[in-house]
Scaffold this motif. Structure first.
Motif, PDB file in Angstrom:
ATOM      1  N   ASP A 120       4.824 -18.283  24.823  1.00 49.66           N
ATOM      2  CA  ASP A 120       5.769 -18.931  23.910  1.00 49.66           C
ATOM      3  C   ASP A 120       4.963 -19.684  22.840  1.00 49.66           C
ATOM      4  O   ASP A 120       3.735 -19.530  22.736  1.00 49.66           O
ATOM      5  CB  ASP A 120       6.749 -19.827  24.683  1.00 49.66           C
ATOM      6  CG  ASP A 120       6.090 -21.088  25.247  1.00 49.66           C
ATOM      7  OD1 ASP A 120       4.851 -21.246  25.129  1.00 49.66           O
ATOM      8  OD2 ASP A 120       6.816 -21.918  25.819  1.00 49.66           O
ATOM      9  N   HIS A 121       5.656 -20.534  22.077  1.00 46.73           N
ATOM     10  CA  HIS A 121       4.965 -21.265  21.003  1.00 46.73           C
ATOM     11  C   HIS A 121       3.837 -22.144  21.529  1.00 46.73           C
ATOM     12  O   HIS A 121       2.795 -22.269  20.904  1.00 46.73           O
ATOM     13  CB  HIS A 121       5.978 -22.120  20.230  1.00 46.73           C
ATOM     14  CG  HIS A 121       6.665 -23.153  21.075  1.00 46.73           C
ATOM     15  ND1 HIS A 121       7.640 -22.817  21.998  1.00 46.73           N
ATOM     16  CD2 HIS A 121       6.500 -24.494  21.161  1.00 46.73           C
ATOM     17  CE1 HIS A 121       8.062 -23.926  22.595  1.00 46.73           C
ATOM     18  NE2 HIS A 121       7.373 -24.947  22.113  1.00 46.73           N
ATOM     19  N   ALA A 122       4.062 -22.745  22.710  1.00 51.05           N
ATOM     20  CA  ALA A 122       3.054 -23.656  23.258  1.00 51.05           C
ATOM     21  C   ALA A 122       1.809 -22.915  23.724  1.00 51.05           C
ATOM     22  O   ALA A 122       0.712 -23.472  23.735  1.00 51.05           O
ATOM     23  CB  ALA A 122       3.661 -24.457  24.414  1.00 51.05           C
TER      24      ALA A 122
ATOM     25  N   TYR B  91      10.295 -19.807  26.616  1.00 51.56           N
ATOM     26  CA  TYR B  91       9.333 -19.117  27.490  1.00 51.56           C
ATOM     27  C   TYR B  91       9.935 -17.982  28.332  1.00 51.56           C
ATOM     28  O   TYR B  91       9.240 -16.987  28.589  1.00 51.56           O
ATOM     29  CB  TYR B  91       8.591 -20.115  28.392  1.00 51.56           C
ATOM     30  CG  TYR B  91       9.462 -20.877  29.347  1.00 51.56           C
ATOM     31  CD1 TYR B  91       9.912 -20.293  30.522  1.00 51.56           C
ATOM     32  CD2 TYR B  91       9.852 -22.179  29.070  1.00 51.56           C
ATOM     33  CE1 TYR B  91      10.737 -20.979  31.393  1.00 51.56           C
ATOM     34  CE2 TYR B  91      10.678 -22.869  29.928  1.00 51.56           C
ATOM     35  CZ  TYR B  91      11.105 -22.270  31.092  1.00 51.56           C
ATOM     36  OH  TYR B  91      11.926 -22.952  31.954  1.00 51.56           O
TER      37      TYR B  91
ATOM     38  N   CYS C 208       2.546 -20.640  28.789  1.00 46.71           N
ATOM     39  CA  CYS C 208       3.438 -21.605  28.134  1.00 46.71           C
ATOM     40  C   CYS C 208       2.690 -22.936  28.106  1.00 46.71           C
ATOM     41  O   CYS C 208       1.461 -22.956  28.207  1.00 46.71           O
ATOM     42  CB  CYS C 208       4.802 -21.679  28.818  1.00 46.71           C
ATOM     43  SG  CYS C 208       4.846 -22.372  30.489  1.00 46.71           S
ATOM     44  N   GLY C 209       3.412 -24.039  27.948  1.00 45.30           N
ATOM     45  CA  GLY C 209       2.718 -25.322  27.864  1.00 45.30           C
ATOM     46  C   GLY C 209       2.075 -25.706  29.179  1.00 45.30           C
ATOM     47  O   GLY C 209       0.889 -26.041  29.250  1.00 45.30           O
ATOM     48  N   SER C 210       2.855 -25.632  30.243  1.00 46.65           N
ATOM     49  CA  SER C 210       2.363 -26.039  31.568  1.00 46.65           C
ATOM     50  C   SER C 210       2.021 -24.867  32.470  1.00 46.65           C
ATOM     51  O   SER C 210       1.318 -25.048  33.470  1.00 46.65           O
ATOM     52  CB  SER C 210       3.436 -26.876  32.268  1.00 46.65           C
ATOM     53  OG  SER C 210       4.552 -26.054  32.562  1.00 46.65           O
TER      54      SER C 210
ATOM     55  N   ARG D  77      -1.415 -26.373  27.686  1.00 47.96           N
ATOM     56  CA  ARG D  77      -1.571 -27.817  27.487  1.00 47.96           C
ATOM     57  C   ARG D  77      -2.302 -28.457  28.661  1.00 47.96           C
ATOM     58  O   ARG D  77      -2.441 -29.681  28.717  1.00 47.96           O
ATOM     59  CB  ARG D  77      -0.187 -28.459  27.298  1.00 47.96           C
ATOM     60  CG  ARG D  77       0.522 -27.999  26.020  1.00 47.96           C
ATOM     61  CD  ARG D  77       1.953 -28.526  25.919  1.00 47.96           C
ATOM     62  NE  ARG D  77       2.597 -28.064  24.681  1.00 47.96           N
ATOM     63  CZ  ARG D  77       3.900 -28.168  24.439  1.00 47.96           C
ATOM     64  NH1 ARG D  77       4.718 -28.693  25.344  1.00 47.96           N
ATOM     65  NH2 ARG D  77       4.399 -27.728  23.298  1.00 47.96           N
TER      66      ARG D  77
HETATM   67  O1  LIG Z   1       7.160 -27.582  22.868  1.00 48.13           O
HETATM   68  P1  LIG Z   1       8.238 -28.087  23.744  1.00 48.13           P
HETATM   69  O2  LIG Z   1       9.554 -27.411  23.466  1.00 48.13           O
HETATM   70  O3  LIG Z   1       8.342 -29.582  23.772  1.00 48.13           O
HETATM   71  O4  LIG Z   1       7.839 -27.730  25.246  1.00 48.13           O
HETATM   72  C1  LIG Z   1       7.791 -26.384  25.630  1.00 48.13           C
HETATM   73  C2  LIG Z   1       7.080 -26.234  26.930  1.00 48.13           C
HETATM   74  O5  LIG Z   1       7.662 -27.041  27.936  1.00 48.13           O
HETATM   75  C3  LIG Z   1       7.895 -26.266  29.102  1.00 48.13           C
HETATM   76  O6  LIG Z   1       9.247 -25.964  29.188  1.00 48.13           O
HETATM   77  C4  LIG Z   1       7.079 -25.010  28.916  1.00 48.13           C
HETATM   78  O7  LIG Z   1       5.777 -25.250  29.362  1.00 48.13           O
HETATM   79  C5  LIG Z   1       7.099 -24.825  27.422  1.00 48.13           C
HETATM   80  O8  LIG Z   1       5.992 -24.100  26.940  1.00 48.13           O
END
Ligand SMILES: O=P(O)(O)OC[C@H]1O[C@@H](O)[C@H](O)[C@@H]1O
Length: 152
Positions: A8-10, A42, A65-67, A109
């Motif tokens: 995803d973007h993260a 995601y 993804c972010g986490s 992240r």
């Molecule tokens: O960038 P935002 O929308 O704050 O956070 C997105 C991330 O938060 C979690 O759901 C996932 O890890 C996703 O990648």
């Protein structure tokens, strides 16, 4: 190895690094997006990878993804997918050797690029060991999947 990758973007920036590095190391990498850092969801990207795995069109998947939590949860919804979030190299290879993990979930992240690459290589370099007790446990996972009727 044929590897499907998405983020995803993260996870976009780390995914770009992974795709380039894994291709440079000879892997056949299918990049399923995202193709920029525009905010996205995601599940859409994790399921894109999981569908490819589920169809047998790649041997392994990597989702970012972010986490790492969201993409792992989403990928595990599809039949034939065993996704694990790994932020250390031990889990990345042991998850394949014992648990037949075929999708690696990473949190962009959480880990830096160098560690993420080492984790990805540990994952891609590992093979299921086929030991009876591990096979028995994986078969229980498959039975759960069949019983609860997951479909993609
Ligand atoms: O960038 P935002 O929308 O704050 O956070 C997105 C991330 O938060 C979690 O759901 C996932 O890890 C996703 O990648």
């Amino acid at each position: 190895m044929r590897v499907a990758v998405a983020a995803d973007h993260a996870g976009f920036s780390l995914k770009q690094v992974l795709v380039a590095a894994l291709r440079a190391r000879g892997h056949d990498v299918q990049d399923l997006g995202a193709f920029d850092a525009t905010p996205s969801d995601y599940p859409d990207f994790a399921v894109a990878v999981a569908r490819v795995l589920s169809a047998g069109a790649a041997e392994r998947g990597i989702v970012v993804c972010g986490s790492g939590v969201g993409v792992a949860a989403a990928a595990n919804k599809l039949p034939g997918v065993i996704a694990g979030m790994c932020h250390d190299t031990y889990s990345a290879h042991q998850g394949v050797e014992h648990d037949q993990m075929n999708v690696l979930a990473l949190g962009a992240r959480v880990v830096g690029e160098a560690l993420a690459l080492e984790i990805a290589e540990a994952f891609l370099g590992a093979r299921f060991d086929g030991v009876a007790r591990h096979l028995r446990r994986v078969e229980k996972l498959r039975a759960l999947e069949a019983r609860w009727g997951r479909d993609g």
